[in-house]
Design an enzyme around this catalytic site. Structure first.
Site, PDB file in Angstrom:
ATOM      1  N   GLY A 206      13.389   1.010   4.880  1.00  0.00           N
ATOM      2  CA  GLY A 206      14.378   0.640   3.870  1.00  0.00           C
ATOM      3  C   GLY A 206      14.171   1.485   2.627  1.00  0.00           C
TER       4      GLY A 206
ATOM      5  N   GLY B  35       0.778  -1.237   0.000  1.00  0.00           N
ATOM      6  CA  GLY B  35       0.000   0.000   0.000  1.00  0.00           C
ATOM      7  C   GLY B  35       0.802   1.275   0.000  1.00  0.00           C
TER       8      GLY B  35
ATOM      9  N   ARG C 193      26.609 -35.320   3.840  1.00  0.00           N
ATOM     10  CA  ARG C 193      25.650 -34.653   2.954  1.00  0.00           C
ATOM     11  C   ARG C 193      26.110 -33.279   2.502  1.00  0.00           C
ATOM     12  NH1 ARG C 193      20.149 -35.939   6.302  1.00  0.00           N
ATOM     13  NH2 ARG C 193      19.531 -37.750   5.076  1.00  0.00           N
TER      14      ARG C 193
ATOM     15  N   LEU D 262      13.312 -16.177  10.017  1.00  0.00           N
ATOM     16  CA  LEU D 262      14.124 -16.332  11.239  1.00  0.00           C
ATOM     17  C   LEU D 262      15.161 -15.223  11.301  1.00  0.00           C
ATOM     18  CD1 LEU D 262      15.226 -20.070  11.610  1.00  0.00           C
ATOM     19  CD2 LEU D 262      13.948 -18.687  13.235  1.00  0.00           C
ATOM     20  N   GLN D 263      15.648 -14.835  10.105  1.00  0.00           N
ATOM     21  CA  GLN D 263      16.703 -13.814  10.031  1.00  0.00           C
ATOM     22  C   GLN D 263      16.205 -12.429  10.429  1.00  0.00           C
ATOM     23  OE1 GLN D 263      19.019 -14.857   6.053  1.00  0.00           O
ATOM     24  NE2 GLN D 263      16.946 -15.639   6.066  1.00  0.00           N
TER      25      GLN D 263
ATOM     26  N   ILE E 277      17.542  -5.562   7.048  1.00  0.00           N
ATOM     27  CA  ILE E 277      18.496  -6.649   7.300  1.00  0.00           C
ATOM     28  C   ILE E 277      19.371  -6.848   6.071  1.00  0.00           C
ATOM     29  CG2 ILE E 277      16.973  -7.848   8.940  1.00  0.00           C
ATOM     30  CD1 ILE E 277      16.652 -10.014   6.636  1.00  0.00           C
ATOM     31  N   ASP E 278      18.921  -6.351   4.908  1.00  0.00           N
ATOM     32  CA  ASP E 278      19.657  -6.601   3.657  1.00  0.00           C
ATOM     33  C   ASP E 278      20.936  -5.773   3.531  1.00  0.00           C
ATOM     34  OD1 ASP E 278      17.432  -8.134   3.108  1.00  0.00           O
ATOM     35  OD2 ASP E 278      16.479  -6.620   1.846  1.00  0.00           O
TER      36      ASP E 278
END
Ligand code: F6P
Length: 375
Positions: free
Chosen positions: A115, A75, A175, A286-287, A139-140
């Site tokens: 941001g 929005g 793995r 989570l980050q 966070i970026d």
């Protein structure tokens, strides 16, 4: 006597509450009134969504993730989707209404914490005459002209801790574990957490990757008697000659596509090409959660306090920034021009290559050349 309004917009980031906390204290100390607009600009549209903030309302919140005001990345007031009676969606511009209400409520300044998307909206309001000051969060870490945004350090710590935990299970089962992390078109979270968390491969949006190089690294590990590998993939990483993995626009009013899926694709390719047992996981939101780290808390508190000093000096249409080790006021317009990408001459890229981490390219040729400026 001044009357200040705070809003938090875009995806939340640990440290938002610390900014609100310090603004409330610094303004109250100056004898000013502080209000908070819930969920971005909702407080300007509905008086019930505008809350008076006193020191008692913010007690202890500096240590808590999220935002007490709520946030939204839907929005944009300049192109807001509204459903009419016939159920059709129309795009309307409600910015005049918001500006009118800002003036009616007799605010002296709007401190917009956000941001690039939220700061661009704030800048457009500033151009319409609203006194605005920006506080950079994400966070970026992809905002230009500030060395850091708060939220990034917490996200990196969370991702690093997750990588630490994955080593033992990957090793027990021989793995390959592929971990997709956030960051949109910038690879900051992937690079910082990947180096710190012992990744064998880090795939960044800044370096288109070749699956052959990735699989060569995994084969090389096997050759050296290391039968497990950790691969960190930024959500915006792109295969050579491929395109960004996205999931469409998501909710109505959201302007950016939802990124995701590259980690699962990389895991599948590794399994097919190497025959190794491979698992993938997406760290996702989570980050964005949890308590801000000390670094983020302190940065957020410094940003908020500097923003209040900017109100005092009437430095509007500017954003507070971390430049070197100090606070600076920079034009919001400069911060939103481009997304801050990792410069491939950054020493962290060279560090990754020196450790032997594969960045998805032909490191010996491109990497050493780019990182050192010489062969
Ligand atoms: O910009 C922050 C961010 O967490 C990005 O890293 C991620 O791509 C996006 O937001 C996720 O947005 P949403 O919370 O709407 O899913």
């Amino acid at each position: 006597m001044k009357k200040i309004v705070i809003s938090t917009g875009g995806g939340d980031a640990p440290g938002l509450n610390a900014v609100i906390y310090v603004i409330v204290h610094a303004c109250t100390k100056r004898g000013w009134e502080v209000y908070g607009s819930r969920s971005g600009y909702n407080g300007f549209l509905d008086i019930d969504e505008m809350v008076r903030l006193m020191p008692r309302d913010v007690a202890g919140i500096y240590a808590i993730g999220g935002t007490i005001l709520g946030s939204t990345n839907k929005g944009n007031p300049f192109s807001c989707p509204v459903e009419n009676l016939a159920g059709e969606v129309q795009i309307v511009d409600i910015s005049d209404k918001i500006l009118r209400n800002f003036n009616r409520m007799k605010f002296d300044c709007h401190i917009a914490i956000g941001g690039d998307g939220s700061l661009e909206i704030a800048h457009r309001f500033a151009q319409k005459g609203m006194p605005v000051i920006g506080v950079p969060k994400t966070i970026d870490n992809d905002l230009e002209v500030t060395d850091r945004t708060f939220g990034f350090d917490t996200a990196v710590s969370t991702a690093t801790e997750a990588l630490d935990k994955l080593h033992s299970t990957a090793k027990s089962h021989d793995r390959v574990m592929v971990v997709e992390v956030m960051g949109r078109e910038s690879g900051w979270i992937a690079l910082y957490s990947g180096i710190s968390g012992g990744a064998d491969v880090i795939l960044l949006p800044e370096i288109p990757f070749d699956m052959e190089n990735v699989c060569d690294k995994i084969a090389d590990n096997e050759l050296h008697d290391k039968h497990y590998s950790i691969v960190v993939v930024a959500e915006g990483a792109v295969p050579k000659d491929g395109k960004v993995f996205d999931k469409g626009h998501g909710e109505l009013g959201r302007e950016e596509v939802v990124l995701g899926g590259v980690g699962a694709w990389v895991a599948d390719e590794i399994r097919k090409r190497t025959g190794k047992d491979t698992r993938s996981l997406t760290l996702g939101h989570l980050q964005r959660g949890g308590s801000p780290t000390t670094f983020d808390r302190l940065l957020a508190l410094r940003f908020g306090a500097a923003a209040v000093r900017m109100v005092e000096e009437e430095i509007f249409d500017h954003m507070v920034a971390l430049v070197g080790s100090g606070m600076a006021a920079v034009p919001i317009a400069d911060a939103i021009k481009n997304r801050k990408k990792i410069d491939l001459t950054n020493d962290k890229i060279a560090t990754a290559r020196d450790i032997g981490i594969c960045l998805g390219d032909n490191s010996e040729v491109d990497g050493i050349l780019l990182a050192g400026g010489k062969k």
